[in-house]
Design a protein around this motif. Structure first.
Motif, mmCIF file in Angstrom:
data_model
loop_
_atom_site.group_PDB
_atom_site.id
_atom_site.type_symbol
_atom_site.label_atom_id
_atom_site.label_comp_id
_atom_site.label_asym_id
_atom_site.label_seq_id
_atom_site.Cartn_x
_atom_site.Cartn_y
_atom_site.Cartn_z
ATOM 1 N N VAL A 383 0.824 -1.206 0.000
ATOM 2 C CA VAL A 383 0.000 0.000 0.000
ATOM 3 C C VAL A 383 0.860 1.259 0.000
ATOM 4 N N SER A 384 0.527 2.150 -0.907
ATOM 5 C CA SER A 384 1.117 3.496 -0.920
ATOM 6 C C SER A 384 -0.029 4.503 -0.885
ATOM 7 N N PHE A 385 0.236 5.648 -0.288
ATOM 8 C CA PHE A 385 -0.813 6.665 -0.203
ATOM 9 C C PHE A 385 -0.206 8.058 -0.304
ATOM 10 N N VAL A 386 -0.842 8.868 -1.176
ATOM 11 C CA VAL A 386 -0.445 10.266 -1.357
ATOM 12 C C VAL A 386 -1.659 11.134 -1.036
ATOM 13 N N TYR A 387 -1.479 12.088 -0.129
ATOM 14 C CA TYR A 387 -2.589 12.997 0.200
ATOM 15 C C TYR A 387 -2.947 13.827 -1.024
ATOM 16 N N PRO A 388 -4.230 13.818 -1.426
ATOM 17 C CA PRO A 388 -4.628 14.450 -2.693
ATOM 18 C C PRO A 388 -4.421 15.958 -2.736
ATOM 19 N N ASP A 389 -4.474 16.629 -1.593
ATOM 20 C CA ASP A 389 -4.378 18.090 -1.589
ATOM 21 C C ASP A 389 -2.930 18.574 -1.564
ATOM 22 N N SER A 390 -2.162 17.980 -0.664
ATOM 23 C CA SER A 390 -0.782 18.454 -0.492
ATOM 24 C C SER A 390 0.223 17.741 -1.381
ATOM 25 N N THR A 432 -3.840 4.909 -2.536
ATOM 26 C CA THR A 432 -3.430 5.385 -3.863
ATOM 27 C C THR A 432 -3.020 4.217 -4.748
ATOM 28 N N SER A 433 -2.297 3.271 -4.158
ATOM 29 C CA SER A 433 -1.927 2.052 -4.885
ATOM 30 C C SER A 433 -1.822 0.907 -3.883
ATOM 31 N N GLY A 434 -1.844 -0.330 -4.382
ATOM 32 C CA GLY A 434 -1.850 -1.492 -3.512
ATOM 33 C C GLY A 434 -3.263 -1.876 -3.113
ATOM 34 N N ARG A 435 -3.362 -2.754 -2.116
ATOM 35 C CA ARG A 435 -4.683 -3.211 -1.677
ATOM 36 C C ARG A 435 -4.761 -3.238 -0.154
ATOM 37 N N LEU A 436 -5.932 -2.875 0.357
ATOM 38 C CA LEU A 436 -6.216 -2.980 1.785
ATOM 39 C C LEU A 436 -7.382 -3.937 1.928
ATOM 40 N N LEU A 437 -7.161 -5.036 2.652
ATOM 41 C CA LEU A 437 -8.177 -6.079 2.781
ATOM 42 C C LEU A 437 -8.698 -6.145 4.215
ATOM 43 N N ILE A 438 -10.002 -6.298 4.341
ATOM 44 C CA ILE A 438 -10.638 -6.557 5.628
ATOM 45 C C ILE A 438 -11.329 -7.912 5.513
ATOM 46 N N ASP A 439 -10.897 -8.855 6.340
ATOM 47 C CA ASP A 439 -11.446 -10.224 6.273
ATOM 48 C C ASP A 439 -11.294 -10.777 4.856
ATOM 49 N N ASN A 440 -10.109 -10.564 4.253
ATOM 50 C CA ASN A 440 -9.741 -11.044 2.914
ATOM 51 C C ASN A 440 -10.588 -10.449 1.790
ATOM 52 N N GLU A 441 -11.317 -9.379 2.088
ATOM 53 C CA GLU A 441 -12.153 -8.698 1.091
ATOM 54 C C GLU A 441 -11.629 -7.273 0.906
ATOM 55 N N PRO A 442 -11.469 -6.801 -0.349
ATOM 56 C CA PRO A 442 -11.044 -5.409 -0.550
ATOM 57 C C PRO A 442 -11.963 -4.453 0.199
ATOM 58 N N ILE A 443 -11.381 -3.504 0.895
ATOM 59 C CA ILE A 443 -12.160 -2.598 1.751
ATOM 60 C C ILE A 443 -13.185 -1.799 0.948
ATOM 61 N N GLU A 444 -12.903 -1.560 -0.343
ATOM 62 C CA GLU A 444 -13.823 -0.803 -1.199
ATOM 63 C C GLU A 444 -15.126 -1.554 -1.460
ATOM 64 N N LYS A 445 -15.147 -2.880 -1.221
ATOM 65 C CA LYS A 445 -16.338 -3.687 -1.480
ATOM 66 C C LYS A 445 -17.155 -3.974 -0.227
#
Length: 626
Positions: A383-390, A432-445
């Motif tokens: 996982v990588s993350f870039v703050y959208p504003d700064s 921003t990139s990569g995946r974050l999983l909760i209970d083996n499910e992508p957090i976006e789902k």
């Protein structure tokens, strides 16, 4: 009007109020148009009576009843003999007196009904504007809650408050008075002009001659009003932000003795607002005198041209009086054109500002309505993350996994990305990139409501509401639960119950803004109690023990151990004493994991964690010696 098109859905929703209001406006103006006829007939009655008296032919008078009077007589089947069979001057006098009284009564009745229907008009259209104001404020507030944290990082609180208060108030003036007076102007103008045309077409055209000049003037000035209104509203938002920040940071202002400079800055911004407002007022001030002047010209034309026609026998003196009343009756509706134009322009400027936020689509959306069961397993995959504003890159290729029921600790220097991990788990931001999983499910789902209701989050920047301590702790609880018992148990586990019970009102103690009447440590512990009260499956503590001493920290951690059983816990801290009991510890630096393992494993590596541990041990020993 393009910005105001957003309000059409509300106008359609309350269409019956508008229709009824329009009916009441028509009824009110019908009686208003009927009243001048009473005046005309009274003038004609007196003129004809004087002519009859001067000629002495009383018996030949055969008084012609005015239309409005004869209509009433016919309606109620009243005999007109005593008004037409006149043989003496005294009889003529009595007839004139009776007819004058009757005309006066009819005039008062018409005015009364005009007022009654005007009351009904306000009860429909003005109330409609208040209902739409209520709906619009709720729509804006709902939109504010839907928008993600990035939106609040870009916009100031004072500006957000101004749009839901001042801007909505400006819009309400368009929905209420502006619509009402516009409808009144259209209806009254049509009825009055029709009434004037029925008397004399040529005189009507002369009377209406100044009105095109009025229209051109309004068109020319409306652009100026719009621009200056927008500027005034922007400055008003800036002032609101300035005041809000000054009041929120009053302790800092006093500590640095900056009251005078803050006052000077506020006075400067107020002066800018005053100048902008006065420039707008100057434009508004042109309308009323100009319109009254043009209406006055119409009155002069009426008397002059009408007098010539009366001399020629084309119209009567009563017609001139009637025309003058019609012209003056149109004075306020046409005078209100400038005011209404100003209201519409201000409302358009305000609605444009409101639409800027209403039309923003939230980046974080609930993917589905069906609820999900959250067990608590968390996995970061590159996982990588870039703050959208700064544009700051907060995380760089972070990977780790924590099973349900385990405790993960994250430690690192300020700005290393610790709080960013907490925000991503709560899905305040998407990776921003990569995946974050909760209970083996992508957090976006995962259902967003299910996710957040199963997370007990204690932020680094503690926020308490201006409410009772009990309500602050019970913030995430539903009303059907045993709230009081859960609140007291959570306060005890957070080691703050004994502090609360020292207050005179105990749990019913009202907190000031952001909990200003509590110490820093007490606020943190109340915040911890709020997070654990609902027994969520995932607990996130973001440096929540920084304001408590080591002894209190040990008591709180000891209590939390019992709560953390079978719950996934993320401990974020800069203290080794806080994180050493975790199943796994991550050491972050500049957004990357530089070390990971248990407390003993990291000490054996003699790396950054070990150095930090030794440094904090030496500091604690120094404090004990002092």
């Amino acid at each position: 009007m393009r910005a105001l098109a957003h309000l059409n859905k509300y106008l359609w929703h309350y269409k019956w109020q508008i229709i009824l209001g329009t009916v009441f406006i028509i009824a009110s103006n019908l009686f208003a148009i009927y009243a001048p006829r009473m005046i005309r007939e009274a003038f004609d009655l007196i003129t004809e009576s004087l002519d009859t008296y001067n000629t002495g032919n009383v018996s030949d008078f055969a008084l012609k009843l005015p239309y409005s009077v004869s209509f009433i007589f016919d309606l109620f089947n009243i005999s007109t003999t005593r008004f037409t069979d006149i043989n003496s001057v005294s009889g003529l006098t009595k007839a004139i007196t009776s007819l004058s009284i009757l005309l006066a009564i009819l005039y008062l009745v018409a005015s009364l009904f005009k007022g009654i229907f005007l009351f009904f008009t306000r009860q429909t259209i003005i109330i409609m504007s208040r209902l739409i104001e209520f709906d619009l404020k709720n729509e804006i507030f709902d939109q504010y809650q839907r928008l993600n944290l990035a939106f609040y990082r870009r916009n100031k609180t004072g500006d957000l408050m101004n749009r839901i208060s001042e801007d909505v108030s400006q819009v309400r003036m368009y929905l209420g008075p502006a619509i009402m007076y516009t409808l009144n102007l259209v209806v009254l103008s049509v009825l009055a002009i029709w009434a004037m045309l029925s008397v004399n077409v040529e005189l009507t055209l002369y009377v209406l001659l100044p009105l095109p000049v009025l229209s051109v003037s309004i068109y020319y000035v409306s652009t100026l009003i719009n621009k200056r209104s927008e500027k005034v509203q922007r400055q008003q938002s800036h002032l609101s932000t300035l005041v809000q920040e000054a009041f929120s940071g009053i302790r800092v202002l006093k500590a640095f003795n900056r009251q005078k400079s803050t006052q000077e800055n506020f006075a400067k911004e107020c002066n800018t607002y005053k100048v902008d407002s006065l420039r707008l007022v100057k434009v508004d001030a042109l309308f009323m005198p100009a319109i009254i002047l043009l209406i006055g010209m119409s009155t002069i034309i009426t008397i002059y041209v009408g007098g010539l026609k009366a001399i020629n026998g084309e119209i009567t003196i009563g017609n001139i009086a009637e025309f003058v009343i019609y012209v003056n009756m149109l004075t306020w509706p046409f005078a209100s054109v400038g005011w209404v134009t100003s209201l519409v322009q201000r409302a358009a400027a305000s609605q444009k500002r409101i639409n800027e936020f209403l039309h923003i689509e939230p980046e974080i959306r609930n993917p589905k309505e069906a609820a999900d069961e959250i067990k608590g397993k968390i996995a970061f995959e590159d996982v990588s993350f870039v703050y959208p504003d700064s544009g700051i890159k907060a995380l760089r290729n972070v990977s780790f996994e924590i099973n349900s029921g385990e405790t993960l600790a994250i430690i690192g220097r300020t700005g290393s990305g610790k709080s960013t991990i907490a925000n991503l788990i709560c899905r305040n931001f998407d990776v921003t990139s990569g995946r974050l999983l909760i209970d083996n499910e992508p957090i976006e789902k995962i259902n967003l409501n299910s996710l957040r209701s199963n997370i007990g989050y204690v932020p680094q920047d503690v926020f308490l509401f201006s409410d009772t301590i009990a309500n602050n702790i019970a913030f995430g609880l539903s009303s059907d639960e045993n709230v009081r018992q859960m609140v007291e148990m959570a306060a005890e586990n957070a080691y703050v119950k004994h502090n609360i019970e020292e207050f005179p009102k105990k749990f019913e103690t009202m907190l000031g803004e952001r909990g200003i009447n509590l110490s820093g440590g007490q606020k943190q512990r109340v915040s911890i109690a709020r997070a654990i009260a609902g027994k969520p499956q995932i607990l996130i503590f973001d440096d929540c023990l920084s304001a408590v001493d080591t002894e209190t920290e040990e008591i709180i951690l000891s209590n939390l151990k019992k709560i953390m059983v079978n719950k996934t816990t993320v401990l974020i801290s800069h203290r080794v004493s806080t994180v050493k009991m975790a199943d796994k510890i991550l050491v972050l630096d500049e957004g990357a994991i530089i070390e990971s393992g248990t407390h003993d494993e990291l000490l054996s590596k003699k790396g950054t964690y070990a150095e930090l541990h030794l440094k904090q041990l030496s500091e604690e020993r120094k404090v004990e010696q002092d």
